[in-house]
Design a protein around this motif. Sequence first.
Motif, PDB file in Angstrom:
ATOM      1  N   VAL A 366      -5.927  28.380  14.875  1.00  7.11           N
ATOM      2  CA  VAL A 366      -5.017  27.300  14.476  1.00  7.11           C
ATOM      3  C   VAL A 366      -3.832  27.976  13.785  1.00  7.11           C
ATOM      4  O   VAL A 366      -3.926  28.415  12.642  1.00  7.11           O
ATOM      5  CB  VAL A 366      -5.726  26.313  13.539  1.00  7.11           C
ATOM      6  CG1 VAL A 366      -4.763  25.215  13.096  1.00  7.11           C
ATOM      7  CG2 VAL A 366      -6.937  25.705  14.232  1.00  7.11           C
ATOM      8  N   ARG A 367      -2.725  28.100  14.493  1.00  7.45           N
ATOM      9  CA  ARG A 367      -1.577  28.859  13.995  1.00  7.45           C
ATOM     10  C   ARG A 367      -0.688  27.978  13.120  1.00  7.45           C
ATOM     11  O   ARG A 367      -0.464  26.794  13.414  1.00  7.45           O
ATOM     12  CB  ARG A 367      -0.757  29.413  15.165  1.00  7.45           C
ATOM     13  CG  ARG A 367      -1.554  30.311  16.094  1.00  7.45           C
ATOM     14  CD  ARG A 367      -0.758  30.653  17.352  1.00  7.45           C
ATOM     15  NE  ARG A 367      -1.634  31.166  18.385  1.00  7.45           N
ATOM     16  CZ  ARG A 367      -1.835  32.454  18.639  1.00  7.45           C
ATOM     17  NH1 ARG A 367      -1.196  33.363  17.934  1.00  7.45           N
ATOM     18  NH2 ARG A 367      -2.659  32.822  19.605  1.00  7.45           N
ATOM     19  N   CYS A 368      -0.146  28.589  12.106  1.00  5.94           N
ATOM     20  CA  CYS A 368       0.730  27.875  11.178  1.00  5.94           C
ATOM     21  C   CYS A 368       1.929  27.276  11.909  1.00  5.94           C
ATOM     22  O   CYS A 368       2.223  26.078  11.766  1.00  5.94           O
ATOM     23  CB  CYS A 368       1.194  28.848  10.096  1.00  5.94           C
ATOM     24  SG  CYS A 368       2.423  28.201   8.958  1.00  5.94           S
ATOM     25  N   GLU A 369       2.619  28.076  12.718  1.00  7.34           N
ATOM     26  CA  GLU A 369       3.833  27.587  13.362  1.00  7.34           C
ATOM     27  C   GLU A 369       3.531  26.506  14.391  1.00  7.34           C
ATOM     28  O   GLU A 369       4.353  25.608  14.613  1.00  7.34           O
ATOM     29  CB  GLU A 369       4.629  28.732  13.995  1.00  7.34           C
ATOM     30  CG  GLU A 369       4.005  29.380  15.227  1.00  7.34           C
ATOM     31  CD  GLU A 369       3.068  30.509  14.883  1.00  7.34           C
ATOM     32  OE1 GLU A 369       2.812  31.352  15.768  1.00  7.34           O
ATOM     33  OE2 GLU A 369       2.583  30.564  13.727  1.00  7.34           O
ATOM     34  N   THR A 370       2.355  26.558  15.029  1.00 10.15           N
ATOM     35  CA  THR A 370       2.008  25.522  16.002  1.00 10.15           C
ATOM     36  C   THR A 370       1.864  24.169  15.316  1.00 10.15           C
ATOM     37  O   THR A 370       2.263  23.130  15.861  1.00 10.15           O
ATOM     38  CB  THR A 370       0.714  25.892  16.735  1.00 10.15           C
ATOM     39  OG1 THR A 370       0.877  27.165  17.368  1.00 10.15           O
ATOM     40  CG2 THR A 370       0.362  24.853  17.786  1.00 10.15           C
TER      41      THR A 370
END
Length: 639
Positions: A366-370
């Motif tokens: 779960v990526r921050c920018e996504t």
Amino acid sequence: MICVALPGLAISTDQGQLTGHGLEGFYRAGRRVLSRCQVRVAGREPLAVQARMTSADRARFIGTLRVTPHGGPDPDIVVERTRSADGTELITLHSAAARPLRLPVEVALGTDLADLGAIASGTVGPELAASVHDCGLRWSCAAGASSVTADPPPADAIASAGLLRWDFDVPPGGTVRVELRVRLDGAGPVRAVGRAATGPLATAQATGDDPRVRALLAASVADLQALLVRDPAHPADTHLAAGAPWRCGLAPADALAAARMTLPLGTRLAVGTLRTLARTQITAPGPRCGMIPGPRRDAGAHLPPGCTGTEATLLFPVLLAEARRWGLPDHETEELLPAAERCLAWLRTTVGEGPYVSDPQPGGPVRCETQAHAHRAALLGADLLDACGRPGGDGLREWSRKLRATFRRDFWIDDPGGGRPAAARTPDGRPLPHLCATAVHLLDTGLLGGGAHAPGLLDRVQTEQLARLLGSPVMDSGWGLRGLGAKEVGYNPFGHRSGAVRVHETAIAVAGLAAAGYEKEGAALLRGVLTAAEAFGHRLPEMYAGEQRGDGTAPLPHPAACRPAATSAAAGVLLLNTLAGVRPDAPAGTVTLRPLRGAPLGEIGLTGLRVAGAPFSVRVSRLGLAMVEEAADGLQLGV
């Protein structure tokens, strides 16, 4: 030195001669149609004295020769070569001799007809054998054929040596010219989209106390025009190629990001990009229904490659919503709305009952920018659906509220320095604490009505701490924002995503910091990028090394960077629009100005922008006060 007028390229060193080494040569649609073009006058090569880009698609080389016996140290022949991405080269000889000269001129030509991928990997074969053809030479292989024709026709064409020869009688002070035309068989002449009178980008100009703003905007617009590509099946629609020389094709996420940053130059590029990508959207039932396909992209040392299709799918409704604010006509908004609805439906289906978008799908981190992209898409998408009388906006806003609450808890890592956002959470829920430039997307919340920005995922205290981190020497190299903090494990100043300065992310940081009220940190990054741009002749590359700036130093080029690149050229437009703070709401008939109050570059004027389909000009004084100088009839200044 890369001349670009897609699908044509001409790549040279500053010596002017094309020797066939490395990437040198003329290219058409990714194939090298000529690799060697060496000029000799009176049996000698000119001494290179100057090489410079005269435009995005043209370079000029100057060399000198001394051919008169006992004439002293001064050259008496100047050889000027103008090389263009459209496959033409003009060779001009100027004589300064006091007597008539008879000058033998030879041009040695050759090619391997290799494709760019083979050249990049070092797997090209030897030069092909030439044959005499028309007024020049021709080469062929299983992959195709190319030819060079000369005007005037050569006195001799020697296929075995790949040589064209002339004997010119030059009077005192006289000039002679030879024009070479390189062609790929079966392909017509290069007609660059950006050079058409009906191109999609306004030719805006900048003026001001700092002369770099004028040069940066001029280079940015020229590079954007050079990277424009038509959809062959739909020639009315144009989009930006990702960059030259490595990425001359369509990269959906980059094309959308660049079109978004260039909205101050009009909405026609945005609508062409959206139409092109809507035709690629997955519509078959299944978990990927609604996605804009895109390749995987390296994410640095600590994360697996990410899916650019996820980013593109979340950018699509954002670009449509903001293009509407800048003046996209209602009928074009309505035409593209079904594709945007499918993107938003994919988002809701993907998250299900949970708060987060994993990337890549399924089961990825779960990526921050996504999450920042998803949150922005939901809020701007909801606003778009409401404005167009479509259902679904309330559900997107409710999901956004839940995401904000959980994100502020799950993605914030407390530490003695005040905390930081996690770069990502692993599939088993562990936060990755690395400080990355991708966190800047948390500040890029998107434009709503009345010149307001959408709320972000961070609260006020967290936003202030992120601004402090981005402005610290750990992240700010002095030339722009490092991709990974200099104290992080795995930091590499040349790392694509682990330390190099990516111009696009730095521009996003400047705009986001300014919008959040942290102008000091944003202005420092802005000045750093402008200084770097000056070192690169104002043609900003996709990225460059994140080495710390020092006295007497210059930013180090990255050997794999595209230059020009769509996102870095578009970043120049975003940076200058951030200085002026133009925030339009064309449907409401208003435009709000939020310039940087400190006027970090002094007075600045932007003319030839496009708002609500009409020319728009603005000037910001040295006191940070903005004034509209030209606007569409009826457009009111917002509060």
